[in-house]
Scaffold this active site. Structure first.
Site, short mmCIF file in Angstrom:
data_model
loop_
_atom_site.label_atom_id
_atom_site.label_comp_id
_atom_site.label_asym_id
_atom_site.label_seq_id
_atom_site.Cartn_x
_atom_site.Cartn_y
_atom_site.Cartn_z
N TRP A 103 0.82 -1.21 0.00
CA TRP A 103 0.00 0.00 0.00
C TRP A 103 0.85 1.25 0.00
O TRP A 103 0.54 2.22 -0.67
CB TRP A 103 -0.97 -0.01 1.19
CG TRP A 103 -1.98 -1.10 1.08
CD1 TRP A 103 -2.12 -2.17 1.91
CD2 TRP A 103 -3.00 -1.26 0.08
NE1 TRP A 103 -3.14 -2.98 1.49
CE2 TRP A 103 -3.70 -2.45 0.37
CE3 TRP A 103 -3.37 -0.52 -1.05
CZ2 TRP A 103 -4.76 -2.92 -0.41
CZ3 TRP A 103 -4.43 -0.98 -1.83
CH2 TRP A 103 -5.11 -2.16 -1.50
N ASP A 172 -1.44 6.63 6.64
CA ASP A 172 -2.48 5.72 6.17
C ASP A 172 -2.74 4.71 7.29
O ASP A 172 -1.91 3.84 7.54
CB ASP A 172 -2.00 5.02 4.89
CG ASP A 172 -3.00 3.98 4.38
OD1 ASP A 172 -4.05 3.78 5.01
OD2 ASP A 172 -2.72 3.37 3.31
N LYS A 196 -11.91 -2.14 7.03
CA LYS A 196 -11.17 -3.08 7.89
C LYS A 196 -11.56 -2.94 9.36
O LYS A 196 -11.79 -3.92 10.03
CB LYS A 196 -9.68 -2.90 7.70
CG LYS A 196 -9.24 -3.53 6.38
CD LYS A 196 -8.14 -2.81 5.68
CE LYS A 196 -8.00 -3.36 4.26
NZ LYS A 196 -7.34 -2.42 3.36
C1 LIG Z 1 -6.90 -1.87 2.24
C2 LIG Z 1 -5.89 -0.79 2.31
C3 LIG Z 1 -5.87 0.28 1.40
C4 LIG Z 1 -6.81 0.37 0.22
O1 LIG Z 1 -8.05 0.76 0.59
P1 LIG Z 1 -9.21 1.00 -0.51
O2 LIG Z 1 -10.28 1.56 0.36
O3 LIG Z 1 -9.52 -0.34 -1.10
O4 LIG Z 1 -8.70 1.94 -1.51
C5 LIG Z 1 -4.92 1.26 1.56
N1 LIG Z 1 -4.03 1.21 2.56
C6 LIG Z 1 -4.01 0.19 3.46
C7 LIG Z 1 -2.99 0.17 4.54
C8 LIG Z 1 -4.94 -0.83 3.35
O5 LIG Z 1 -4.91 -1.85 4.23
#
Ligand SMILES: *Cc1c(COP(=O)(O)O)cnc(C)c1O
Length: 361
Positions: A103, A172, A196
């Site tokens: 990511w 993030d 998540k």
């Molecule tokens: C799942 C995830 C993403 C992507 O998220 P989307 O909502 O599918 O764009 C980005 N960063 C991390 C750390 C993730 O676990």
């Protein structure tokens, strides 16, 4: 009673049962309106209350100071990969990133569209199995960026990098938001896709310090400006109503069980159960993440052969332990045990793994 399995998928992921039940119960008639929450106007007072409540709950549970705005945006965390540099770039200044997994690599790729990106630390050479130590961001950059939990590799930051006072740190937190208490003041921007740890896919939480909202270049499409969403309380256009509504229910639930402190206590206990199985397996299970970089959320491990791993995943499925196959970048297995995963689910998995080892050694 509906049959529920233990869902270890990495995202979309398991949600607390009381949250799903509440959504079901209210689905046809929301707040006495005679309409579903997905049918009412996003300008109605009933909807405004949902959004205000969700925002206030984030502020309360995470301790977000008043000079930060809380936004509910669509497009997933992946949209923030470009909105971050778009909204925070400064002419002639570099953007610094730490590369800790798939990511963060994607975030770096997007930032490259906007200007000079410096990768100041990376664990890529060792298949992202650890978080680089002693990371320090430079003076005089536009911003620094980290990924607090690396979903594919099962690593998480266990310390704060050094950041010069005037440099905003962007994080993030998609896969570990609220897995522990943090000091929001340490960050300029926090963002997280909901699917998540907060609710369903389709909405992304962005927490941004107010003074940073004015950096965005004027000639930017309206919808891509955090500033516009902040000024309109995330109601500039129709927001993703159902995901926000379920997030609100999940946040109510998190508050009810004792907030982030209690969630963290449970998470530590859950993760320990699985790491103990790995560490006491005499190498039958091999943890991917280095011990000093282990995630509380995604437990990644491999076994001596793909056939054995496959057998273990299938055996788990047969027992109602679903979604244990690892991401292709690591292989093996991954148990995603986000905030909403009950202790009992992790306990069953730990017992299964011990049994599986005894039978297949
Ligand atoms: C799942 C995830 C993403 C992507 O998220 P989307 O909502 O599918 O764009 C980005 N960063 C991390 C750390 C993730 O676990």
């Amino acid at each position: 009673m509906t049959k529920r399995v233990y869902n270890f998928y990495a995202g979309p992921a398991t949600l607390p049962l009381p949250v799903l039940e509440k959504a079901k119960e209210e689905f046809l008639d929301f707040a006495g309106t005679g309409m579903s929450v997905i049918e009412i106007s996003h300008r109605s007072k009933e909807w405004e209350k949902v959004m205000t409540d969700a925002t206030n709950l984030i502020r309360e549970l995470m301790g977000v100071p008043n000079d930060y705005k809380i936004l509910w945006l669509s497009g997933g965390a992946s949209t923030q990969f470009f909105m971050v540099p778009l909204n925070l770039q400064l002419p002639g200044k570099a953007m610094e990133y730490v590369s800790t997994g798939g990511w963060s690599s994607k975030a770096i790729k997007e930032a490259n569209i906007y200007g000079e990106v410096k990768i100041i630390a990376s664990s890529e050479k060792e298949n992202f199995s650890y978080i680089p130590k002693d990371v320090e961001f430079s003076e005089d950059i536009a911003f620094g960026h980290i990924t607090s939990n690396n979903t594919l590799y099962g690593t998480a930051w266990g310390y704060m990098p050094k950041v010069p006072k005037d440099v905003p740190l962007v994080c993030d937190m998609s896969s570990n938001i609220m897995d522990r208490s943090i000091d929001v003041k340490d960050y300029g921007v926090i963002y997280a896709g909901a699917q998540k740890n907060l609710g369903p896919a389709g909405v992304t939480l962005v927490i941004v310090r107010e003074d940073l909202l004015n950096r965005v270049p004027e000639h930017t499409p309206t919808m891509q400006k955090w500033k516009i969403h902040a000024e309109n309380d995330s109601l500039y256009n129709t927001p993703p109503v159902f995901p926000i509504y379920v997030c609100k229910l999940a946040l109510d639930y998190m508050k009810e069980i004792g907030g982030v402190k209690e969630i963290n206590k449970r998470n530590v206990k859950k993760a320990k159960l699985l790491y103990d199985v790995i560490d006491s397996s005499d190498g039958f299970y091999k943890g991917h993440a280095r011990k000093d970089s282990r995630s509380l959320m995604n437990i990644t491990f491999t076994m001596s052969s793909p056939e054995l791993e496959d057998k273990c995943v299938k055996g788990g499925t047969a027992r109602g332990l679903i979604g244990l196959k690892g991401h292709r970048s690591v292989g093996g297995m991954r148990a995603s045990i986000y905030n909403a995963m009950p202790f009992e689910g992790v306990k069953e998995l730990a017992e299964y793994l011990k049994e599986f080892q005894a039978e297949n050694q």
